[in-house]
Design a protein around this motif. Sequence first.
Motif, PDB file in Angstrom:
ATOM      1  N   PHE A 176     -17.172  -2.736  -0.232  1.00 23.03           N
ATOM      2  CA  PHE A 176     -17.977  -1.500   0.292  1.00 23.03           C
ATOM      3  C   PHE A 176     -17.212  -0.280  -0.135  1.00 23.03           C
ATOM      4  O   PHE A 176     -17.673   0.817  -0.607  1.00 23.03           O
ATOM      5  CB  PHE A 176     -18.005  -1.545   1.866  1.00 23.03           C
ATOM      6  N   CYS A 177     -15.730  -0.326   0.134  1.00 21.63           N
ATOM      7  CA  CYS A 177     -14.983   0.623  -0.328  1.00 21.63           C
ATOM      8  C   CYS A 177     -15.085   1.090  -1.793  1.00 21.63           C
ATOM      9  O   CYS A 177     -14.964   2.126  -2.353  1.00 21.63           O
ATOM     10  CB  CYS A 177     -13.553   0.364   0.103  1.00 21.63           C
ATOM     11  N   THR A 178     -14.882   0.066  -2.506  1.00 22.45           N
ATOM     12  CA  THR A 178     -15.149   0.341  -4.191  1.00 22.45           C
ATOM     13  C   THR A 178     -16.464   0.846  -4.350  1.00 22.45           C
ATOM     14  O   THR A 178     -16.654   1.838  -5.204  1.00 22.45           O
ATOM     15  CB  THR A 178     -15.006  -1.103  -4.836  1.00 22.45           C
ATOM     16  N   ARG A 179     -17.707   0.445  -3.890  1.00 20.92           N
ATOM     17  CA  ARG A 179     -18.882   1.104  -4.036  1.00 20.92           C
ATOM     18  C   ARG A 179     -18.822   2.431  -3.627  1.00 20.92           C
ATOM     19  O   ARG A 179     -19.585   3.355  -4.227  1.00 20.92           O
ATOM     20  CB  ARG A 179     -19.857   0.281  -3.470  1.00 20.92           C
ATOM     21  N   SER A 180     -18.358   2.667  -2.611  1.00 21.29           N
ATOM     22  CA  SER A 180     -18.150   4.144  -2.268  1.00 21.29           C
ATOM     23  C   SER A 180     -17.420   5.240  -2.949  1.00 21.29           C
ATOM     24  O   SER A 180     -17.908   6.221  -3.232  1.00 21.29           O
ATOM     25  CB  SER A 180     -17.615   4.129  -0.626  1.00 21.29           C
ATOM     26  N   VAL A 181     -16.117   4.444  -3.388  1.00 19.53           N
ATOM     27  CA  VAL A 181     -15.546   5.332  -4.213  1.00 19.53           C
ATOM     28  C   VAL A 181     -16.248   5.638  -5.751  1.00 19.53           C
ATOM     29  O   VAL A 181     -16.249   6.575  -6.274  1.00 19.53           O
ATOM     30  CB  VAL A 181     -14.121   4.727  -4.522  1.00 19.53           C
ATOM     31  N   ARG A 182     -17.090   4.721  -6.222  1.00 22.23           N
ATOM     32  CA  ARG A 182     -17.701   4.942  -7.401  1.00 22.23           C
ATOM     33  C   ARG A 182     -18.660   5.891  -7.227  1.00 22.23           C
ATOM     34  O   ARG A 182     -19.283   6.820  -7.958  1.00 22.23           O
ATOM     35  CB  ARG A 182     -18.509   3.463  -7.804  1.00 22.23           C
ATOM     36  N   LEU A 183     -19.469   6.141  -5.794  1.00 17.31           N
ATOM     37  CA  LEU A 183     -20.346   7.248  -5.699  1.00 17.31           C
ATOM     38  C   LEU A 183     -19.477   8.418  -5.693  1.00 17.31           C
ATOM     39  O   LEU A 183     -19.971   9.457  -6.273  1.00 17.31           O
ATOM     40  CB  LEU A 183     -21.131   7.132  -4.255  1.00 17.31           C
ATOM     41  N   ALA A 184     -18.331   8.522  -5.190  1.00 17.45           N
ATOM     42  CA  ALA A 184     -17.406   9.769  -5.074  1.00 17.45           C
ATOM     43  C   ALA A 184     -16.945  10.140  -6.599  1.00 17.45           C
ATOM     44  O   ALA A 184     -16.856  11.338  -6.693  1.00 17.45           O
ATOM     45  CB  ALA A 184     -16.201   9.393  -4.225  1.00 17.45           C
ATOM     46  N   GLU A 185     -16.940   9.241  -7.464  1.00 18.39           N
ATOM     47  CA  GLU A 185     -16.437   9.542  -8.850  1.00 18.39           C
ATOM     48  C   GLU A 185     -17.788  10.296  -9.418  1.00 18.39           C
ATOM     49  O   GLU A 185     -17.347  10.982 -10.498  1.00 18.39           O
ATOM     50  CB  GLU A 185     -16.270   8.283  -9.495  1.00 18.39           C
ATOM     51  N   ARG A 186     -18.677  10.396  -8.824  1.00 22.23           N
ATOM     52  CA  ARG A 186     -19.898  11.081  -9.667  1.00 22.23           C
ATOM     53  C   ARG A 186     -19.995  12.318  -9.202  1.00 22.23           C
ATOM     54  O   ARG A 186     -20.792  13.320  -9.561  1.00 22.23           O
ATOM     55  CB  ARG A 186     -21.125  10.309  -9.128  1.00 22.23           C
ATOM     56  N   LEU A 187     -19.062  12.908  -8.202  1.00 21.51           N
ATOM     57  CA  LEU A 187     -19.000  14.394  -7.607  1.00 21.51           C
ATOM     58  C   LEU A 187     -18.393  15.064  -8.592  1.00 21.51           C
ATOM     59  O   LEU A 187     -17.543  14.684  -9.513  1.00 21.51           O
ATOM     60  CB  LEU A 187     -18.260  14.289  -6.403  1.00 21.51           C
ATOM     61  N   PRO A 188     -18.768  16.343  -8.562  1.00 23.15           N
ATOM     62  CA  PRO A 188     -18.078  17.360  -9.552  1.00 23.15           C
ATOM     63  C   PRO A 188     -16.701  17.823  -9.095  1.00 23.15           C
ATOM     64  O   PRO A 188     -16.504  18.770  -8.601  1.00 23.15           O
ATOM     65  CB  PRO A 188     -18.900  18.595  -9.484  1.00 23.15           C
ATOM     66  N   VAL A 189     -15.705  16.775  -9.231  1.00 23.62           N
ATOM     67  CA  VAL A 189     -14.473  17.057  -8.925  1.00 23.62           C
ATOM     68  C   VAL A 189     -13.510  16.197  -9.964  1.00 23.62           C
ATOM     69  O   VAL A 189     -13.765  15.227 -10.199  1.00 23.62           O
ATOM     70  CB  VAL A 189     -13.989  16.667  -7.549  1.00 23.62           C
ATOM     71  N   ARG A 190     -12.515  17.053 -10.342  1.00 24.91           N
ATOM     72  CA  ARG A 190     -11.251  16.310 -11.146  1.00 24.91           C
ATOM     73  C   ARG A 190     -10.206  15.619  -9.950  1.00 24.91           C
ATOM     74  O   ARG A 190      -9.615  16.358  -9.180  1.00 24.91           O
ATOM     75  CB  ARG A 190     -10.506  17.298 -11.826  1.00 24.91           C
ATOM     76  N   MET A 191      -9.939  14.416 -10.121  1.00 24.48           N
ATOM     77  CA  MET A 191      -9.232  13.617  -9.300  1.00 24.48           C
ATOM     78  C   MET A 191      -8.756  12.321 -10.054  1.00 24.48           C
ATOM     79  O   MET A 191      -9.571  12.046 -10.995  1.00 24.48           O
ATOM     80  CB  MET A 191      -9.723  13.056  -8.101  1.00 24.48           C
ATOM     81  N   ARG A 192      -7.674  11.789  -9.427  1.00 21.74           N
ATOM     82  CA  ARG A 192      -7.454  10.439 -10.007  1.00 21.74           C
ATOM     83  C   ARG A 192      -7.673   9.590  -8.897  1.00 21.74           C
ATOM     84  O   ARG A 192      -7.390   9.831  -7.822  1.00 21.74           O
ATOM     85  CB  ARG A 192      -5.710  10.470 -10.201  1.00 21.74           C
ATOM     86  N   VAL A 193      -7.937   8.296  -9.438  1.00 22.78           N
ATOM     87  CA  VAL A 193      -8.609   7.385  -8.204  1.00 22.78           C
ATOM     88  C   VAL A 193      -7.826   6.012  -8.658  1.00 22.78           C
ATOM     89  O   VAL A 193      -7.654   5.586  -9.686  1.00 22.78           O
ATOM     90  CB  VAL A 193     -10.167   6.914  -8.357  1.00 22.78           C
ATOM     91  N   LEU A 194      -7.244   5.477  -7.331  1.00 20.12           N
ATOM     92  CA  LEU A 194      -6.290   4.436  -7.447  1.00 20.12           C
ATOM     93  C   LEU A 194      -6.562   3.392  -6.203  1.00 20.12           C
ATOM     94  O   LEU A 194      -6.883   4.055  -5.123  1.00 20.12           O
ATOM     95  CB  LEU A 194      -4.789   4.900  -7.182  1.00 20.12           C
ATOM     96  N   THR A 195      -6.449   2.290  -6.451  1.00 20.28           N
ATOM     97  CA  THR A 195      -6.365   1.338  -5.197  1.00 20.28           C
ATOM     98  C   THR A 195      -4.872   1.214  -4.828  1.00 20.28           C
ATOM     99  O   THR A 195      -4.070   1.654  -5.275  1.00 20.28           O
ATOM    100  CB  THR A 195      -6.831  -0.310  -5.615  1.00 20.28           C
ATOM    101  N   TRP A 196      -4.961   1.231  -3.534  1.00 23.16           N
ATOM    102  CA  TRP A 196      -3.668   1.165  -2.760  1.00 23.16           C
ATOM    103  C   TRP A 196      -2.761  -0.096  -3.306  1.00 23.16           C
ATOM    104  O   TRP A 196      -1.629   0.195  -3.201  1.00 23.16           O
ATOM    105  CB  TRP A 196      -3.786   1.276  -1.148  1.00 23.16           C
ATOM    106  N   GLN A 197      -3.435  -1.155  -3.629  1.00 22.23           N
ATOM    107  CA  GLN A 197      -2.907  -2.128  -4.123  1.00 22.23           C
ATOM    108  C   GLN A 197      -2.157  -1.785  -5.605  1.00 22.23           C
ATOM    109  O   GLN A 197      -1.142  -2.619  -5.677  1.00 22.23           O
ATOM    110  CB  GLN A 197      -3.614  -3.245  -4.196  1.00 22.23           C
TER     111      GLN A 197
END
Length: 132
Positions: A15-36
């Motif tokens: 669920f978290c991974t799917r939510s982040v994939r949606l967030a990656e579509r937003l118009p923002v520059r960011m780095r995405v990492l798993t806490w692991q």
Amino acid sequence: MIEPPVLIYDGDCGFCTRSVRLAERLPVRMRVLTWQEADLAAYRTTPDRARHEVLWVAPSGRVFGGADAVAELLKSCRAPWPVAGFALSAPVLRTLAGWAYRAIAANRYRLPGGTPACRLPDEQRPGRSDRS
């Protein structure tokens, strides 16, 4: 100083991974990492915190968690998303958003994309023994 901002999430949770994939579509520059996979100490946070909430590490190094992280993510986007971020930061909505976030986080294993790992007690979650 950290550039760009960093979004840290639970990579064991579908669920978290799917939510982040949606967030990656937003118009923002960011780095995405798993806490692991993240060097949490470098981001001034802990595995315990990262297990329980999504984290937004601002360029200043300040760490926001849960609903506050979502609000900060939205504020960092191009228009019209910052309006939603500032609304989520308003006192009454911030409280409601916090309650909603905690309810969703507590039940994420029941939501679409949830995985059995989401339901395990913290001491049995993947990554627990080598990241504590």
